[in-house]
Design a protein around this motif. Structure first.
Motif, PDB file in Angstrom:
ATOM      1  N   GLY A 173       0.686  -1.106  -0.191  1.00 29.73           N
ATOM      2  CA  GLY A 173       0.106   0.068  -0.143  1.00 29.73           C
ATOM      3  C   GLY A 173       0.831   1.317   0.134  1.00 29.73           C
ATOM      4  N   TRP A 183      -6.530   4.222   0.026  1.00 32.42           N
ATOM      5  CA  TRP A 183      -6.894   3.093   0.836  1.00 32.42           C
ATOM      6  C   TRP A 183      -8.204   2.605  -0.085  1.00 32.42           C
ATOM      7  CZ3 TRP A 183     -11.834   2.542   2.405  1.00 32.42           C
ATOM      8  CH2 TRP A 183     -12.650   3.856   2.493  1.00 32.42           C
ATOM      9  N   THR A 207       0.952   3.990   4.624  1.00 29.26           N
ATOM     10  CA  THR A 207      -0.290   3.837   4.720  1.00 29.26           C
ATOM     11  C   THR A 207      -0.902   5.180   5.224  1.00 29.26           C
ATOM     12  OG1 THR A 207      -0.098   2.735   6.657  1.00 29.26           O
ATOM     13  CG2 THR A 207      -0.529   1.370   4.820  1.00 29.26           C
ATOM     14  N   TYR A 210      -2.484   7.730   3.115  1.00 30.78           N
ATOM     15  CA  TYR A 210      -3.717   7.505   2.581  1.00 30.78           C
ATOM     16  C   TYR A 210      -4.756   8.206   3.404  1.00 30.78           C
ATOM     17  CZ  TYR A 210      -2.710   2.949   0.218  1.00 30.78           C
ATOM     18  OH  TYR A 210      -2.265   2.079  -0.499  1.00 30.78           O
ATOM     19  N   LEU A 241      -9.038   3.448   8.394  1.00 30.79           N
ATOM     20  CA  LEU A 241      -8.279   3.108   7.574  1.00 30.79           C
ATOM     21  C   LEU A 241      -7.937   1.705   7.707  1.00 30.79           C
ATOM     22  CD1 LEU A 241      -6.115   3.442   5.376  1.00 30.79           C
ATOM     23  CD2 LEU A 241      -4.520   4.068   7.116  1.00 30.79           C
ATOM     24  N   LEU A 245      -8.671  -2.170   5.748  1.00 29.67           N
ATOM     25  CA  LEU A 245      -7.487  -2.854   5.284  1.00 29.67           C
ATOM     26  C   LEU A 245      -6.812  -4.137   6.060  1.00 29.67           C
ATOM     27  CD1 LEU A 245      -5.742   0.125   3.292  1.00 29.67           C
ATOM     28  CD2 LEU A 245      -6.790  -1.945   2.218  1.00 29.67           C
TER      29      LEU A 245
END
Length: 343
Positions: A173, A183, A207, A210, A241, A245
């Motif tokens: 990611g 994301w 991440t 994101y 988030l 994920l």
């Protein structure tokens, strides 16, 4: 030593390459990265292993079994393990031509062969193979739906090859990869692959971007008027988030970020990796790792057997100081104290 505690503690070797080269600082040799890793120690605890990028000039993937035996000998001589491997897919974009996409799958086959040889040599018993789309967000945006379908098709074929070797693929990611740059785009890509051996690699620095919607403002999680001192809003953003994920996460990088992007050498701008001790770091590393390593009820997922520090694009002056690696090891130890378990 680290005894029987999980997750194991790993250092990454590819920061000696990524962002280095003719258009930046010199590459730091693999042997030097290994030496710094092996020498690091904090209160008697040392690194358990390394994650390795199968990237020239560190490792020559086309060297096959002989190169794998050579690598295993170097790493094993220090009493270290090898965990996750980075497949060198760049130049064979997952949403490229038929020939390019076939090249992507062939790189995965070679990487899986390399991984099996490392297992035979007794230095690798856990970890995944890391992939990305090898495509830019700009090229992806020309046809988001069509390009996501192409990436998913390529990833499916790669997953089928990896399954024959008992390997899992983890999509990184990171905001610089098309179809993986936010994301929501990442989630859509993973869902479209529809294979049991595909997962997500969460890097705490990458991440983190994101949340701010870099390269995808429509997918921003934190409000436009967000202030860094608003820890409550940041916590809620991290929860949203990771809820999306975390169920996909099979590989995890501990890292720090200061809320900015950075690139060096030929590497596109992405989430800036900061030192664990950086006073401008926005993450509470050990605490915030828990959003990834624990489920919504606070229970450990135990989805990864090792955690790794990825410190790409630090200046060589920083990377060639032993204190840097001791500080990084200390950060990993703190993560394990909060979120680890005994075998």
């Amino acid at each position: 030593m680290s005894n029987n505690n999980y997750p194991r503690l790993h250092n990454a070797t590819w920061p000696g390459i990524v962002g280095k080269g003719p258009d930046s600082e010199p590459v730091i040799p693999f042997d030097k990265m290994l030496e710094f890793t092996a020498a690091a120690e904090v209160d008697g605890v040392k690194f358990d292993g390394v994650d390795v990028g199968l990237l020239d000039p560190h490792v020559h993937l086309d060297g096959g079994a002989e190169e794998a035996r050579k690598l295993a000998g170097k790493v094993g001589a220090y009493g270290l393990n090898i965990g996750s491997l980075v497949a060198p897919v760049w130049g064979t974009p997952a949403m490229g031509s038929k020939e390019e996409r076939a090249g992507f799958v062939e790189v995965i086959r070679k990487t899986c062969e390399f991984a099996k040889q490392l297992e035979k040599e007794g230095v690798r018993s856990y970890g995944v193979i890391r992939i990305d789309s090898a495509s830019s967000p700009e090229s992806w945006s020309a046809d988001p739906a069509g390009n996501t379908r192409l990436i998913a098709q390529t990833f499916r074929e790669a997953c089928d090859v990896a399954a024959d070797y008992g390997e899992k693929l983890a999509a990184e990611g990171e905001i610089c990869w098309g179809g993986m740059h936010s994301w929501r785009a990442m989630l859509e890509t993973l869902e479209a692959v529809d294979r049991p051996n595909i997962g997500f690699q969460a890097d705490m620095s990458h991440t983190f971007l994101y949340l701010l919607g870099y390269n995808a403002p429509q997918d921003r999680i934190l409000p436009e008027d967000f202030k860094w001192e608003d820890r409550e809003a940041l916590t809620e953003g991290l929860k949203k988030l990771t809820a999306a994920l975390r169920p996909w996460t099979i590989d995890f990088h501990v890292a720090q970020n200061d809320g900015t992007v950075f690139g060096s050498g030929s590497h596109d701008k992405t989430g800036r990796h900061c030192l664990a001790t950086d006073p401008n770091g926005k993450l509470d590393i050990a605490h915030d790792a828990g959003f990834w390593l624990r489920d919504e009820k606070g229970e450990l997922t135990k989805a990864v057997k090792h955690i790794c520090w990825d410190g790409c694009m630090f200046p060589n002056e920083i990377m060639t100081q032993q204190k840097t690696w001791n500080d990084i090891l200390a950060a990993l130890i703190e993560v394990r104290k909060l979120h680890g378990w005994n075998a």
